[in-house]
Design a protein around this motif. Structure first.
Motif, mmCIF file in Angstrom:
data_model
loop_
_atom_site.group_PDB
_atom_site.id
_atom_site.type_symbol
_atom_site.label_atom_id
_atom_site.label_comp_id
_atom_site.label_asym_id
_atom_site.label_seq_id
_atom_site.Cartn_x
_atom_site.Cartn_y
_atom_site.Cartn_z
ATOM 1 N N CYS A 9 -30.883 126.579 -28.911
ATOM 2 C CA CYS A 9 -32.213 126.532 -28.304
ATOM 3 C C CYS A 9 -33.081 125.389 -28.806
ATOM 4 C CB CYS A 9 -32.936 127.861 -28.521
ATOM 5 S SG CYS A 9 -33.282 128.262 -30.256
ATOM 6 N N GLY A 10 -32.803 124.847 -30.009
ATOM 7 C CA GLY A 10 -33.650 123.783 -30.521
ATOM 8 C C GLY A 10 -35.102 124.224 -30.547
ATOM 9 N N GLY A 11 -35.959 123.432 -29.908
ATOM 10 C CA GLY A 11 -37.375 123.780 -29.849
ATOM 11 C C GLY A 11 -37.768 124.573 -28.621
ATOM 12 N N GLY A 12 -36.783 125.075 -27.878
ATOM 13 C CA GLY A 12 -37.087 125.910 -26.719
ATOM 14 C C GLY A 12 -37.463 125.136 -25.474
ATOM 15 N N MET A 13 -36.826 123.979 -25.257
ATOM 16 C CA MET A 13 -37.188 123.173 -24.091
ATOM 17 C C MET A 13 -36.629 123.750 -22.794
ATOM 18 S SD MET A 13 -37.024 119.349 -25.693
ATOM 19 C CE MET A 13 -37.336 119.250 -27.456
ATOM 20 N N TRP A 22 -38.823 133.465 -15.721
ATOM 21 C CA TRP A 22 -37.773 134.147 -16.466
ATOM 22 C C TRP A 22 -38.347 134.688 -17.771
ATOM 23 C CZ3 TRP A 22 -32.499 133.956 -14.775
ATOM 24 C CH2 TRP A 22 -32.255 133.097 -13.682
ATOM 25 N N ARG A 23 -37.714 135.728 -18.299
ATOM 26 C CA ARG A 23 -38.136 136.311 -19.571
ATOM 27 C C ARG A 23 -37.029 136.149 -20.601
ATOM 28 N NH1 ARG A 23 -38.018 141.687 -21.915
ATOM 29 N NH2 ARG A 23 -36.899 142.414 -20.063
ATOM 30 N N CYS A 24 -37.372 135.599 -21.758
ATOM 31 C CA CYS A 24 -36.386 135.361 -22.810
ATOM 32 C C CYS A 24 -36.071 136.655 -23.572
ATOM 33 C CB CYS A 24 -36.903 134.300 -23.782
ATOM 34 S SG CYS A 24 -35.740 133.906 -25.114
ATOM 35 N N LEU A 25 -34.779 136.982 -23.670
ATOM 36 C CA LEU A 25 -34.328 138.124 -24.458
ATOM 37 C C LEU A 25 -33.835 137.721 -25.837
ATOM 38 C CD1 LEU A 25 -32.221 140.232 -21.903
ATOM 39 C CD2 LEU A 25 -34.595 140.611 -22.632
ATOM 40 N N LYS A 34 -35.296 123.304 -36.721
ATOM 41 C CA LYS A 34 -35.578 123.490 -35.298
ATOM 42 C C LYS A 34 -36.076 124.908 -35.037
ATOM 43 C CE LYS A 34 -32.238 120.043 -33.683
ATOM 44 N NZ LYS A 34 -30.954 119.821 -33.005
ATOM 45 N N GLY A 35 -35.533 125.856 -35.779
ATOM 46 C CA GLY A 35 -35.998 127.233 -35.641
ATOM 47 C C GLY A 35 -37.470 127.374 -35.976
ATOM 48 N N SER A 36 -37.928 126.624 -36.967
ATOM 49 C CA SER A 36 -39.353 126.664 -37.321
ATOM 50 C C SER A 36 -40.206 126.138 -36.173
ATOM 51 C CB SER A 36 -39.594 125.838 -38.587
ATOM 52 O OG SER A 36 -38.936 126.419 -39.702
ATOM 53 N N ALA A 37 -39.741 125.078 -35.516
ATOM 54 C CA ALA A 37 -40.471 124.538 -34.368
ATOM 55 C C ALA A 37 -40.456 125.531 -33.214
ATOM 56 C CB ALA A 37 -39.867 123.207 -33.941
ATOM 57 N N ALA A 40 -42.926 128.237 -33.956
ATOM 58 C CA ALA A 40 -44.303 127.765 -33.863
ATOM 59 C C ALA A 40 -44.801 127.757 -32.431
ATOM 60 C CB ALA A 40 -44.418 126.368 -34.469
ATOM 61 N N ASN A 41 -43.884 127.606 -31.474
ATOM 62 C CA ASN A 41 -44.268 127.517 -30.068
ATOM 63 C C ASN A 41 -44.045 128.803 -29.283
ATOM 64 O OD1 ASN A 41 -45.013 124.530 -29.379
ATOM 65 N ND2 ASN A 41 -43.269 124.377 -30.770
ATOM 66 N N TRP A 42 -43.033 129.566 -29.668
ATOM 67 C CA TRP A 42 -42.648 130.731 -28.870
ATOM 68 C C TRP A 42 -42.669 132.035 -29.647
ATOM 69 C CZ3 TRP A 42 -42.678 128.810 -24.186
ATOM 70 C CH2 TRP A 42 -42.252 127.494 -23.975
ATOM 71 N N GLY A 43 -42.884 131.959 -30.951
ATOM 72 C CA GLY A 43 -42.762 133.149 -31.783
ATOM 73 C C GLY A 43 -41.320 133.341 -32.234
ATOM 74 N N SER A 44 -41.130 134.229 -33.177
ATOM 75 C CA SER A 44 -39.794 134.417 -33.764
ATOM 76 C C SER A 44 -39.134 135.724 -33.345
ATOM 77 C CB SER A 44 -39.892 134.370 -35.296
ATOM 78 O OG SER A 44 -40.800 135.364 -35.764
#
Length: 385
Positions: A9-13, A22-25, A34-37, A40-44
């Protein structure tokens, strides 16, 4: 509302291009930075940092309609060493296949799979790697096809990519989404050759997806640049001269033409690194003034960070592109949170997928394949059988 998993997923682009329809599961990457980024943008909440090959059934929640996988390209790139799917990085594709087998064994296989990678995936090892990917999808119970789309249709960046779209053989296939016996708009010559070279057993499950030609981008490179003053310093005269000295003959002519025009010209300058055939590499700089940047890369990739070149009469200035400028070239809004370190930001952006391309595929192919489109009410639907 349809659901998706985002692997590598990287930064979720990809998520930036798929939502809000769409809804992410679930999202997965091996890189904690990259997980930190991403967080920061989508939550963990949906994020799991782990090797894709280590994932278990319990790690993959629910039943997704789509599994998106922009798997590593380094071993497939023309600038790489040619290890292909046997390489340590691009070989992560096999870990993704393992996750899909886990889901299939539990009757939770996603209806759709999208694999995204560089154009080199079509020619790696003389086409053997592309055939291996197709064979893996067939073995998982999918029919499949591919599209080649350049982000330059949407953004001021030349970024051609291959999108392999697969649909479960058990699901209905709308005839209007398939081109009968002929390639669609999005079929490069390399893709047509790769498809034609598939053995008969794989060709039997090959599909030419029908999607409209995307519009030409209405943004130019200059539209994505920061105003003055800029956080990135301009090079000294000596640094600029060293860059210009490395230009290819064709690019030197372009710079001279820009100077002779008497108008202010803004271009992109980048260095290409390719094997020299003798075990080493050769580096050459290229500049372009067509309103596009070259393909963004990670700092350690085949091409280093890109430079901007501004020609105004006799004055020529150069500087590095800033992380925020690179993010705009990937279709990310300025509200997108980038890593604080420039190197981490460029790794994140250079490894990503252009969000507007994902959105185009979603609206024009993926949603219609599952019986939805952007104009319809995307209300929650009954669980598919």
């Amino acid at each position: 509302m349809p659901n998706f998993y985002e692997f590598f997923c990287g930064g979720g682009m990809a998520r930036a291009g798929l939502e809000p329809e769409w809804r992410c599961l679930f999202a997965n990457d091996i890189d904690p930075r990259k997980g930190s980024a991403y967080a920061a943008n989508w939550g963990s909440e949906q994020l799991r940092i782990a090797d894709v090959g280590s994932l278990r059934a319990v790690d993959l929640p629910g039943r997704a309609d789509l599994a998106w996988a922009s798997f590593p390209c380094q071993d497939l790139s023309l600038a790489g060493a040619g290890a292909g799917l046997d390489g340590a990085r691009s070989g992560a594709f096999w870990g993704f296949c393992s996750a899909m087998r886990i889901l299939a064994a539990q009757r939770r296989a996603p209806r759709l799979i999208v694999l995204e990678n560089v154009a080199g995936v079509l020619t790696s090892k003389g086409g053997e790697d592309f055939a291996a990917i197709c064979a893996s999808l067939q073995g998982l119970g999918y029919r499949f096809g591919a599209l080649t789309i350049d982000a330059a249709h949407f953004l001021p960046q030349s970024r051609p990519r291959v999108f392999i779209v697969a649909i479960r053989r058990a699901h209905a296939l709308p005839a209007w989404l398939v081109s009968p016996g002929s390639p669609s708009h999005h079929a490069s010559a390399a893709l047509q050759r790769a498809a034609a070279a598939l053995p008969p057993q794989l060709a039997a499950d090959w599909l030419w997806w029908r999607a409209p030609e995307p519009p030409r981008a209405n943004l130019r490179l200059a539209d994505c640049l920061d105003g003055e003053p800029n956080e990135t310093r301009w090079h000294s005269v000596q640094e600029t001269e060293r860059l210009l000295a490395a230009l290819s003959p064709a690019s030197r002519r372009d710079v001279e033409l820009a100077r002779a025009s008497g108008e202010r010209a803004i271009g992109a300058l980048f260095r290409r690194t390719r094997p020299d055939g003798a075990g080493g590499v050769r580096v050459q700089a290229e500049a372009r003034f067509d309103g596009l940047a070259g393909c963004l890369r990670t700092p350690g990739g085949g091409s280093s960070r890109q430079f901007l070149i501004v020609v105004a009469g006799d004055e020529t200035r150069t500087r590095l592109m800033s992380p925020r400028e690179a993010a705009r070239l990937m279709g990310l809004p300025d509200a997108y949170v980038l890593p604080a370190r420039a190197t981490d930001a460029f790794h994140l952006v250079g490894d990503g997928v252009a969000a507007p391309v994902v959105r185009f595929l979603s609206e024009r192919l993926l949603l219609p394949l599952i019986g939805l489109d952007r104009e319809r009410d995307l209300a929650p639907r009954a669980k598919s059988a």
